[in-house]
Scaffold this active site. Sequence first.
Site, PDB file in Angstrom:
ATOM      1  N   GLY A   1       0.806  -1.327   0.059  1.00 26.02           N
ATOM      2  CA  GLY A   1       0.235  -0.111   0.056  1.00 26.02           C
ATOM      3  C   GLY A   1       0.744   1.185  -0.090  1.00 26.02           C
ATOM      4  O   GLY A   1       1.816   1.316  -0.538  1.00 26.02           O
ATOM      5  N   LEU A   2       0.268   2.381   0.667  1.00 22.42           N
ATOM      6  CA  LEU A   2       0.949   3.515   0.539  1.00 22.42           C
ATOM      7  C   LEU A   2       1.661   3.965  -0.685  1.00 22.42           C
ATOM      8  O   LEU A   2       2.612   4.536  -0.817  1.00 22.42           O
ATOM      9  CB  LEU A   2       2.416   3.569   1.673  1.00 22.42           C
ATOM     10  CG  LEU A   2       2.071   3.269   2.959  1.00 22.42           C
ATOM     11  CD1 LEU A   2       3.533   3.236   3.890  1.00 22.42           C
ATOM     12  CD2 LEU A   2       1.345   4.713   3.603  1.00 22.42           C
ATOM     13  N   CYS A   3       0.430   4.059  -1.594  1.00 27.32           N
ATOM     14  CA  CYS A   3       0.857   4.478  -2.902  1.00 27.32           C
ATOM     15  C   CYS A   3      -0.259   4.941  -3.495  1.00 27.32           C
ATOM     16  O   CYS A   3      -0.620   5.015  -4.542  1.00 27.32           O
ATOM     17  CB  CYS A   3       1.281   3.496  -4.047  1.00 27.32           C
ATOM     18  SG  CYS A   3       0.233   2.084  -3.840  1.00 27.32           S
ATOM     19  N   GLY A   4      -0.905   5.920  -2.852  1.00 26.56           N
ATOM     20  CA  GLY A   4      -2.015   7.113  -3.087  1.00 26.56           C
ATOM     21  C   GLY A   4      -3.260   6.011  -3.513  1.00 26.56           C
ATOM     22  O   GLY A   4      -3.567   4.884  -2.969  1.00 26.56           O
TER      23      GLY A   4
END
Lengths: 291, 134
Positions: free
Chosen positions: A89-92
């Site tokens: 995750g952590l990709c907008g």
Amino acid sequence: MASLKELRNRIASVKATQKITKAMQMVAAAKLRRAQEAAEAARPYSQRMDKVLANIAASMDAQEDAPALMVGTGKDDVQLLIVATAERGLCGGFNSSIARKARDFARDLQAKGKTVKILCIGKKGYDALRMEFGAIIIDRIDIREIKNMAFHDADKIGKKVLGLFEEGAFDVATLFYSEFQSVISQIPQAQQIIPPLIESGEDVADVIFYDYEPDESEILDELLPQNVSVQLFRALLENGASEQGARMSAMDNATRNAGEMIDDLTISYNRQRQAQITKELIEIISGAEAL
Amino acid sequence: MADTFKFELVSPEQLLLSADAVEVTVPGTEGEFGVLADHAAVMSTLRPGIINAKLADGSETSFFVRGGFADVSANGLTLLAEHAVPSAEFDENAMKLQLDEAQAALKAADNDHKRDKAQNLINQLTEFSATMSA
């Protein structure tokens, strides 16, 4: 109002967060360059493949015994959705926008009374779709172990999909992925891969009559399965570049937000410190006056 | 100077070569064939083997390819190789790797069609390695 100590702690923690987001942004930038190069290097092959396929399709048009992989099974009752997302995750909005597109598509098909099956590539897509479609997710492919996507990785997935098709598990397969446009723009795509949608917009004069060696059906027999793997490979590479691009801009935003937050916190910290000093001075002065 | 045509060799991973060539020898499934400028349109599958290309600038280059397609048209020759490496980088170890992969595919094959294909590939590879070492 928070105490001075609390403010100090918060500033320290936001600074630590900023360091992490900044590091992640730089890592994503480095990975993006590599992913982008890989995606661009793979483009010529799939473009040529499309062209070759279009040529054969044009010359095969009139034939009735065209293979099912090319013209479909003649039905569209059972639809397979191949949803390719990232493992992390952590990709907008990268993962969620692909999942959303697939979800809308699946709901639409279900409303029309079709049977929908889902094949997830990557963990995040599975997580996003599990709640609503848990029962119809037929498989989940892990790409966590793969550092650099190579063709044989995509080929393995392609063979799996083809195996399902041969068993008659579905009629139409649609691939969901995100096309890399730029660092700030990745566009989720839905592409039908079985049977392939062949562009026939070319001029008739462009159609060349080939000699086939061995004959058409044998060439198609090799070409069509290969095409499925190639499309998958291309999608996965585009996805790889998109993921890093999305992560880079998301982390850039996060770093900037953290900076703003640090500024705000520092101002209120300084104000409060000043207020406290003033208060202490007043206490001392009024104490001295009272004497 | 001889006529030239556009020659492109692409593998799924990358574009290996894009240049003007004078003559290219292609290992087709039904036999090796040479391509010169203004060759008739042909579409052929490839067997494992060496591609030899004489380029317009006089240099010669060769690649090992395993499987794929050759597309000869008025626009030139496009080789869509499943796997391609410059033949300088291709040695016995790489050959062995290819063979092992093919053996594994044969083992994993669950129907006659796939078994046929894998066996074919093995035969072609052994045949090729025999000619190479000879």
